[in-house]
Design a protein around this motif. Structure first.
Motif, PDB file in Angstrom:
ATOM      1  N   GLY A 227       1.496  10.683  -0.328  1.00 38.04           N
ATOM      2  CA  GLY A 227       2.391   9.794  -1.060  1.00 38.04           C
ATOM      3  C   GLY A 227       2.725  10.321  -2.442  1.00 38.04           C
ATOM      4  O   GLY A 227       3.872  10.261  -2.884  1.00 38.04           O
ATOM      5  N   THR A 228       1.729  10.878  -3.122  1.00 41.41           N
ATOM      6  CA  THR A 228       1.970  11.426  -4.459  1.00 41.41           C
ATOM      7  C   THR A 228       2.871  12.649  -4.387  1.00 41.41           C
ATOM      8  O   THR A 228       3.814  12.794  -5.180  1.00 41.41           O
TER       9      THR A 228
ATOM     10  N   SER B  58      -1.222   7.557   2.556  1.00 36.18           N
ATOM     11  CA  SER B  58      -2.167   8.490   1.949  1.00 36.18           C
ATOM     12  C   SER B  58      -1.763   8.748   0.506  1.00 36.18           C
ATOM     13  O   SER B  58      -0.587   9.006   0.226  1.00 36.18           O
ATOM     14  N   TYR B  59      -2.730   8.685  -0.408  1.00 32.00           N
ATOM     15  CA  TYR B  59      -2.416   8.962  -1.813  1.00 32.00           C
ATOM     16  C   TYR B  59      -2.010  10.412  -2.010  1.00 32.00           C
ATOM     17  O   TYR B  59      -1.143  10.716  -2.838  1.00 32.00           O
TER      18      TYR B  59
ATOM     19  N   ARG C  18       0.834  -1.200   0.000  1.00 37.12           N
ATOM     20  CA  ARG C  18       0.000   0.000   0.000  1.00 37.12           C
ATOM     21  C   ARG C  18       0.877   1.262   0.000  1.00 37.12           C
ATOM     22  O   ARG C  18       0.561   2.239  -0.673  1.00 37.12           O
TER      23      ARG C  18
ATOM     24  N   ALA D 123       2.164   1.649  -3.463  1.00 35.25           N
ATOM     25  CA  ALA D 123       1.102   2.068  -4.384  1.00 35.25           C
ATOM     26  C   ALA D 123       0.800   3.549  -4.243  1.00 35.25           C
ATOM     27  O   ALA D 123       0.427   4.206  -5.226  1.00 35.25           O
ATOM     28  N   THR D 124       0.959   4.112  -3.032  1.00 35.38           N
ATOM     29  CA  THR D 124       0.658   5.532  -2.839  1.00 35.38           C
ATOM     30  C   THR D 124       1.815   6.434  -3.245  1.00 35.38           C
ATOM     31  O   THR D 124       1.610   7.612  -3.544  1.00 35.38           O
TER      32      THR D 124
ATOM     33  N   TYR E 251       7.823  11.126   4.126  1.00 31.21           N
ATOM     34  CA  TYR E 251       6.538  10.443   3.953  1.00 31.21           C
ATOM     35  C   TYR E 251       6.449   9.164   4.779  1.00 31.21           C
ATOM     36  O   TYR E 251       5.426   8.907   5.427  1.00 31.21           O
TER      37      TYR E 251
ATOM     38  N   PRO F 268       3.508   6.154  -8.076  1.00 31.30           N
ATOM     39  CA  PRO F 268       3.012   6.966  -9.197  1.00 31.30           C
ATOM     40  C   PRO F 268       3.585   8.383  -9.191  1.00 31.30           C
ATOM     41  O   PRO F 268       3.985   8.901 -10.242  1.00 31.30           O
TER      42      PRO F 268
END
Length: 248
Positions: free
Chosen positions: A133-134, A129-130, A72, A75-76, A157, A79
């Motif tokens: 994280g982004t 957190s997206y 997870r 994944a956050t 992060y 990208p």
């Protein structure tokens, strides 16, 4: 082969050793690799020389942590990191060499000052957190593209997530391994993986691999706080020198 003085090769060995030490458990030491090499060559060439060494050194980490990572978190953050690498690639022909030198010096200075004066982290635990994280992933990807210095934004992060030590190490290893493999494409397109750089990297790879083993040993006997304090002051000195060099 690169035409370096004896002093230049000494700095190249130090840079390669720092990568191996980082992969061997002394995280963040690799931050000094490009700044140190930038004292004797352009930071663009230094980053190109170091990338194959990072990629090869990552293999051992991937094998060691093939099951210990948080999907997870990856994944956050990935990208945004890939977008940051893309931004670095798109702006590579826009930012002059002196500009890259300044960025490398500024990133190192900010990280060193942050490490020296920041207050201790609070005990509260965050969830992945997206949004965060982004954002931090994008900054990590960009600084990683420029000078393999993506660790500070990544730590901002990930540290508050309070992962277990093994999961933290594995997630970090996978994050930067993916970034490094992706960076091979733009680095090759920009000519940073020149035959001279690749030959020099091949010469330095044994140093990095031996340093992985040394890092595994040193992490058990050297007081961690003292070691990182010395590394941080060294990074600050080199980074300030690069800023002065860029402005001059």
């Amino acid at each position: 082969m690169l035409e370096l003085t004896v002093g230049g090769w000494v700095l190249a060995v130090i840079a390669a050793a720092s990568v191996g030490l980082a992969k061997g458990g002394l995280a963040m030491v690799g931050m000094i690799s490009v700044p140190v090499l930038s004292l004797v060559m352009s930071p663009v060439q230094a980053a190109g020389l170091m990338l194959p060494i990072y990629v090869v050194s990552d293999v051992g980490g991937l094998l060691a942590f093939r099951r210990n990572f948080d999907m997870r978190v990856l994944a956050t953050a990935l990208p945004g990191a890939l977008a940051g690498i893309g931004i670095g690639w798109a702006g590579a022909h826009v930012v002059p060499v002196d500009g890259v030198t300044f960025i490398v010096g500024a990133v190192g200075t900010i990280f060193a000052l942050n490490a020296l004066i920041r207050p201790p982290l609070k005990d509260e635990r965050r969830s992945p957190s997206y949004a965060r994280g982004t954002g931090w992933g994008l900054l990590s990807g960009y600084t990683s593209f420029v000078s393999h210095a993506g660790a500070p934004p990544w730590q901002v992060y990930v540290q508050p997530l309070r992962l277990s030590a093994l999961t933290y190490a594995g997630t970090t290893t996978w994050f930067f391994a993916v970034c490094n493999w992706v960076k091979l494409i733009p680095y090759a397109a920009l000519g940073q993986l020149s035959p001279g750089n690749l030959r020099a990297a091949a010469v330095l790879m044994p140093v990095a691999l031996l340093s992985v083993w040394a890092g595994l040993r040193l992490v058990k006997i050297i007081p961690e706080a003292l070691f990182y304090k010395l590394i941080t002051w060294g990074l600050l000195a080199v980074s300030l020198r690069l800023i002065w060099q860029a402005l001059a």
